[in-house]
Enzyme design. Structure first.
Site, mmCIF file in Angstrom:
data_model
loop_
_atom_site.group_PDB
_atom_site.id
_atom_site.type_symbol
_atom_site.label_atom_id
_atom_site.label_comp_id
_atom_site.label_asym_id
_atom_site.label_seq_id
_atom_site.Cartn_x
_atom_site.Cartn_y
_atom_site.Cartn_z
ATOM 1 C CB CYS A 1 -18.247 12.042 -16.659
ATOM 2 S SG CYS A 1 -17.537 12.389 -18.277
ATOM 3 C CD GLN B 1 -18.682 9.597 -14.432
ATOM 4 O OE1 GLN B 1 -17.482 9.418 -14.508
ATOM 5 N NE2 GLN B 1 -19.241 10.353 -13.493
ATOM 6 C CG HIS C 1 -17.721 6.081 -18.414
ATOM 7 N ND1 HIS C 1 -17.172 5.131 -17.559
ATOM 8 C CD2 HIS C 1 -17.080 7.256 -18.139
ATOM 9 C CE1 HIS C 1 -16.247 5.708 -16.814
ATOM 10 N NE2 HIS C 1 -16.168 6.988 -17.135
ATOM 11 C CG ASP D 1 -18.369 13.358 -22.074
ATOM 12 O OD1 ASP D 1 -17.418 13.767 -21.386
ATOM 13 O OD2 ASP D 1 -18.351 12.264 -22.690
ATOM 14 N NE ARG E 1 -11.293 4.764 -18.595
ATOM 15 C CZ ARG E 1 -11.458 5.992 -18.110
ATOM 16 N NH1 ARG E 1 -10.570 6.926 -18.361
ATOM 17 N NH2 ARG E 1 -12.504 6.281 -17.375
ATOM 18 N NE ARG F 1 -16.665 6.490 -11.877
ATOM 19 C CZ ARG F 1 -15.749 6.557 -12.858
ATOM 20 N NH1 ARG F 1 -15.462 7.717 -13.437
ATOM 21 N NH2 ARG F 1 -15.140 5.461 -13.290
HETATM 22 N N1 NVA Z 1 -16.445 10.694 -23.461
HETATM 23 C C1 NVA Z 1 -15.243 10.836 -22.674
HETATM 24 C C2 NVA Z 1 -15.476 10.438 -21.267
HETATM 25 C C3 NVA Z 1 -14.283 10.595 -20.365
HETATM 26 C C4 NVA Z 1 -14.521 10.134 -18.954
HETATM 27 C C5 NVA Z 1 -14.148 9.988 -23.280
HETATM 28 O O1 NVA Z 1 -14.420 8.842 -23.665
HETATM 29 O O2 NVA Z 1 -13.020 10.473 -23.394
HETATM 30 N N1 CP Z 2 -14.908 10.470 -15.524
HETATM 31 C C1 CP Z 2 -13.850 9.656 -15.718
HETATM 32 O O1 CP Z 2 -13.993 8.480 -16.045
HETATM 33 O O2 CP Z 2 -12.649 10.249 -15.534
HETATM 34 P P1 CP Z 2 -11.207 9.625 -15.820
HETATM 35 O O3 CP Z 2 -11.068 9.556 -17.333
HETATM 36 O O4 CP Z 2 -10.246 10.567 -15.202
HETATM 37 O O5 CP Z 2 -11.157 8.251 -15.243
#
Ligand code: NVA
Ligand code: CP
Length: 312
Positions: A269, A131, A128, A229, A101, A297
């Site tokens: 998500c 997801q 992502h 989101d 990540r 997931r």
């Molecule tokens: N768009 C959000 C998704 C979190 C799972 C982010 O990048 O923070």
């Molecule tokens: N949806 C998701 O990726 O959640 P986290 O940021 O908690 O991993």
């Protein structure tokens, strides 16, 4: 050649369906695949915080017979004291797969270019894709057509920040599945033109579609799935995005938008902000499948890791 999963369109339509089918089988029989028996180690590396991704990967790797190694933000040399290229080569000698990540998609591409093991995007600023595998599995479970991949022809509408990682992944993964993907987002926050164009190119081959509108009601009409989101993604400044003057206010998923759909389900998500991108009555209501989505997931990533491992 080692296969990686850096963006949703790294899987062809047939491959995406294979991974989803495997995910469903692993959900029914969680210990039936043991590709990391030994155990081999899977490194799960975070430059941003996480709950679902870290726990679902850790649990999934363990269920696959492997040993998860979680590296939290600031704990390794990767990307600051050591180049991505060197880190990729070092980790390739030690672990079986890396899920990462991070911020820049370019970093993942550089990692994959120098690694000899599968690299998985566990969320970047742009996509992502893990997801989306979970989301597609969830949609198939609740609204599956029962034909082909179970998803083609379903309409999915996304509301809010059309330029973030989730919106981009819905475009690519939804088009790959042959779905009709609609992004409802205000001017200035619509998807990157190259991502939209790529989704439309994929959709032309799969029979799906990809479209952008500024009109949330139009986007909701007849949709099978409504999704949203957070208005502020990790790494973004809150200023002007989630206050009273937020450009996203008109895109909150409300009961009214849900009523415009075709008996729709609601996905998110998570983490979610009730009263911002979604009304509490929607996310906590009977059409919400967000906790099935979160559980999926685990199953989706187990399938992905198994599928990639078989091709390395
Ligand atoms: N768009 C959000 C998704 C979190 C799972 C982010 O990048 O923070
Ligand atoms: N949806 C998701 O990726 O959640 P986290 O940021 O908690 O991993």
């Amino acid at each position: 050649m080692t296969r990686h999963f850096l963006r949703d369109d790294d899987l062809s339509p047939d491959e995406q369906a294979e991974v989803l089918d495997l995910a469903a089988r692993l959900k029914a029989a969680p210990y039936s695949a043991r590709p990391f028996e030994g155990p081999e180690t899977v490194a799960i590396v975070f430059d941003k915080t996480s709950t679902r991704t870290r726990v679902s990967f850790a649990a999934g790797v363990a269920e696959l017979g492997g040993s998860p190694l979680i590296i939290n933000p600031g704990e390794s040399q990767l990307g600051h004291k050591e180049s991505i290229a060197d880190s990729a080569q070092v980790l390739s000698r030690m672990v079986a797969t890396i899920a990462w990540r991070t911020y820049a998609q370019a970093g993942l591409e550089e990692m994959a270019a120098h690694a000899t093991i599968p690299i998985i995007n566990a969320l970047s600023d742009d996509f992502h894709p893990c997801q989306l595998l979970a989301d597609l599995l969830t949609i198939r479970e609740h609204r599956g057509t029962g034909q082909g991949n179970g998803l083609a022809g379903l309409a999915l509408s996304y509301f809010g920040d059309g330029a973030n990682n989730m919106a981009h992944s819905y475009l690519l993964a939804g088009a790959t599945a042959g779905m009709d993907v609609r992004i409802a987002a205000p001017d200035g926050h619509q998807p990157e033109p190259q991502v939209l164009a790529r989704a439309q190119e994929i959709a032309a081959a799969t029979g799906g579609s990809a479209a952008v509108t500024a009109d949330p009601v139009r986007a909701a009409q007849g949709a099978d799935v409504l999704v949203t989101d957070t208005w502020v993604s990790m790494g973004q400044d809150h200023a002007g995005r989630d206050d009273a003057a937020s450009p996203f206010t008109a895109y909150q998923v409300t009961e009214e938008l849900m009523a415009a759909g075709r008996d729709p389900i609601f996905l998110h998500c998570l983490p979610a902000y009730r009263g911002k991108e979604v009304a509490a009555t929607v996310i906590d209501g009977p059409r919400s499948v967000v906790f099935d989505e979160a559980e999926n997931r685990v199953h989706a990533q187990k399938a992905l890791m198994t599928w990639l491992r078989e091709r390395s």
